[in-house]
Scaffold this motif. Structure first.
Motif, mmCIF file in Angstrom:
data_model
loop_
_atom_site.group_PDB
_atom_site.id
_atom_site.type_symbol
_atom_site.label_atom_id
_atom_site.label_comp_id
_atom_site.label_asym_id
_atom_site.label_seq_id
_atom_site.Cartn_x
_atom_site.Cartn_y
_atom_site.Cartn_z
ATOM 1 N N ALA A 14 6.100 -5.415 1.109
ATOM 2 C CA ALA A 14 5.558 -4.247 0.410
ATOM 3 C C ALA A 14 5.363 -4.538 -1.077
ATOM 4 C CB ALA A 14 6.485 -3.048 0.600
ATOM 5 N N LEU A 15 6.346 -5.166 -1.706
ATOM 6 C CA LEU A 15 6.224 -5.463 -3.135
ATOM 7 C C LEU A 15 5.188 -6.544 -3.405
ATOM 8 C CD1 LEU A 15 9.934 -5.206 -4.315
ATOM 9 C CD2 LEU A 15 8.115 -3.499 -4.455
ATOM 10 N N ASN A 16 5.058 -7.502 -2.483
ATOM 11 C CA ASN A 16 3.994 -8.493 -2.635
ATOM 12 C C ASN A 16 2.622 -7.825 -2.539
ATOM 13 O OD1 ASN A 16 5.594 -10.727 -3.098
ATOM 14 N ND2 ASN A 16 5.699 -11.302 -0.947
ATOM 15 N N GLY A 17 2.487 -6.872 -1.632
ATOM 16 C CA GLY A 17 1.234 -6.122 -1.538
ATOM 17 C C GLY A 17 0.936 -5.364 -2.821
ATOM 18 N N ARG A 18 1.972 -4.776 -3.411
ATOM 19 C CA ARG A 18 1.795 -4.052 -4.674
ATOM 20 C C ARG A 18 1.341 -4.998 -5.784
ATOM 21 N NH1 ARG A 18 1.044 0.098 -6.396
ATOM 22 N NH2 ARG A 18 2.751 0.394 -7.850
ATOM 23 N N THR A 19 1.893 -6.206 -5.840
ATOM 24 C CA THR A 19 1.483 -7.143 -6.893
ATOM 25 C C THR A 19 0.074 -7.667 -6.672
ATOM 26 O OG1 THR A 19 2.471 -9.070 -5.807
ATOM 27 C CG2 THR A 19 3.856 -7.878 -7.376
ATOM 28 N N GLU A 20 -0.414 -7.583 -5.445
ATOM 29 C CA GLU A 20 -1.780 -8.009 -5.147
ATOM 30 C C GLU A 20 -2.784 -6.882 -5.327
ATOM 31 O OE1 GLU A 20 -2.889 -11.085 -4.491
ATOM 32 O OE2 GLU A 20 -0.846 -11.815 -4.800
ATOM 33 N N GLY A 21 -2.315 -5.728 -5.778
ATOM 34 C CA GLY A 21 -3.241 -4.643 -6.093
ATOM 35 C C GLY A 21 -3.232 -3.471 -5.125
ATOM 36 N N MET A 22 -2.375 -3.490 -4.143
ATOM 37 C CA MET A 22 -2.293 -2.383 -3.197
ATOM 38 C C MET A 22 -1.651 -1.182 -3.901
ATOM 39 S SD MET A 22 -0.332 -2.311 0.489
ATOM 40 C CE MET A 22 -1.575 -3.047 1.523
ATOM 41 N N GLY A 23 -2.233 -0.039 -3.753
ATOM 42 C CA GLY A 23 -1.702 1.162 -4.378
ATOM 43 C C GLY A 23 -0.436 1.650 -3.694
ATOM 44 N N VAL A 24 0.288 2.515 -4.379
ATOM 45 C CA VAL A 24 1.534 3.047 -3.823
ATOM 46 C C VAL A 24 1.268 3.808 -2.531
ATOM 47 C CG1 VAL A 24 3.480 4.603 -4.219
ATOM 48 C CG2 VAL A 24 2.648 3.178 -6.066
ATOM 49 N N TRP A 25 0.230 4.637 -2.531
ATOM 50 C CA TRP A 25 -0.047 5.450 -1.338
ATOM 51 C C TRP A 25 -0.507 4.591 -0.169
ATOM 52 C CZ3 TRP A 25 2.034 10.003 -1.399
ATOM 53 C CH2 TRP A 25 2.293 10.604 -2.629
ATOM 54 N N ALA A 26 -1.276 3.532 -0.437
ATOM 55 C CA ALA A 26 -1.686 2.614 0.632
ATOM 56 C C ALA A 26 -0.470 1.871 1.182
ATOM 57 C CB ALA A 26 -2.724 1.627 0.116
ATOM 58 N N THR A 27 0.423 1.448 0.287
ATOM 59 C CA THR A 27 1.649 0.764 0.705
ATOM 60 C C THR A 27 2.498 1.696 1.559
ATOM 61 O OG1 THR A 27 1.587 -0.494 -1.361
ATOM 62 C CG2 THR A 27 3.649 -0.530 -0.137
ATOM 63 N N LYS A 28 2.550 2.950 1.169
ATOM 64 C CA LYS A 28 3.288 3.962 1.935
ATOM 65 C C LYS A 28 2.747 4.057 3.361
ATOM 66 C CE LYS A 28 3.553 8.898 2.328
ATOM 67 N NZ LYS A 28 3.294 10.190 1.887
ATOM 68 N N ARG A 29 1.422 4.116 3.486
ATOM 69 C CA ARG A 29 0.821 4.233 4.816
ATOM 70 C C ARG A 29 1.053 2.982 5.657
ATOM 71 N NH1 ARG A 29 -3.230 6.426 1.668
ATOM 72 N NH2 ARG A 29 -4.438 4.513 1.748
ATOM 73 N N VAL A 30 0.892 1.812 5.063
ATOM 74 C CA VAL A 30 1.007 0.557 5.818
ATOM 75 C C VAL A 30 2.437 0.317 6.293
ATOM 76 C CG1 VAL A 30 0.847 -1.963 5.617
ATOM 77 C CG2 VAL A 30 -0.994 -0.526 4.722
ATOM 78 N N TYR A 31 3.406 0.534 5.410
ATOM 79 C CA TYR A 31 4.798 0.213 5.742
ATOM 80 C C TYR A 31 5.607 1.417 6.212
ATOM 81 C CZ TYR A 31 3.608 -4.281 3.895
ATOM 82 O OH TYR A 31 3.006 -5.491 3.709
ATOM 83 N N LYS A 32 4.961 2.580 6.249
ATOM 84 C CA LYS A 32 5.597 3.809 6.737
ATOM 85 C C LYS A 32 6.908 4.107 6.014
ATOM 86 C CE LYS A 32 3.467 3.552 11.295
ATOM 87 N NZ LYS A 32 2.363 2.770 10.874
ATOM 88 N N LYS A 33 6.867 3.973 4.690
ATOM 89 C CA LYS A 33 7.990 4.306 3.820
ATOM 90 C C LYS A 33 7.478 5.280 2.770
ATOM 91 C CE LYS A 33 10.956 1.718 5.772
ATOM 92 N NZ LYS A 33 12.107 2.293 6.432
ATOM 93 N N SER A 34 8.352 6.050 2.194
ATOM 94 C CA SER A 34 7.915 7.025 1.188
ATOM 95 C C SER A 34 7.498 6.322 -0.099
ATOM 96 C CB SER A 34 9.034 8.024 0.892
ATOM 97 O OG SER A 34 10.052 7.404 0.149
ATOM 98 N N HIS A 35 6.597 6.970 -0.822
ATOM 99 C CA HIS A 35 6.171 6.394 -2.094
ATOM 100 C C HIS A 35 7.339 6.329 -3.067
ATOM 101 C CE1 HIS A 35 5.891 10.655 -3.113
ATOM 102 N NE2 HIS A 35 5.913 10.288 -4.382
ATOM 103 N N ALA A 36 8.270 7.269 -2.954
ATOM 104 C CA ALA A 36 9.456 7.261 -3.821
ATOM 105 C C ALA A 36 10.317 6.028 -3.541
ATOM 106 C CB ALA A 36 10.257 8.536 -3.626
#
Length: 73
Positions: A14-36
């Motif tokens: 998830a954090l690697n995706g964030r560093t590659e430009g994935m938004g918080v909400w997209a990361t939330k959907r992909v990994y099924k975890k809360s944005h918080a």
């Protein structure tokens, strides 16, 4: 990072995706975890950078980027 309820491999992806430009909400959907939770992982990792990064030699600086960090299994 210690005391995670989520497997460290998922946090790493998830954090690697964030560093590659994935938004918080997209990361939330992909990994099924809360944005918080995702933002909390980022903050916990940022709080630990000092303990992972060696001090810079006199007259220079060290920059630790998110894509250079991997979670231990």
């Amino acid at each position: 990072m210690v005391r995670l309820r989520t497997p460290s491999s998922m946090v790493e992806f998830a954090l690697n995706g964030r560093t590659e430009g994935m938004g918080v909400w997209a990361t939330k959907r992909v990994y099924k975890k809360s944005h918080a939770a995702i933002l909390r992982w980022e903050q916990r990792l940022a709080d630990q950078v000092e303990s992972w990064s060696p001090p810079a030699s006199e007259g220079s600086e060290i920059t630790l980027k998110g894509d250079e960090i991997a979670a231990d299994a």
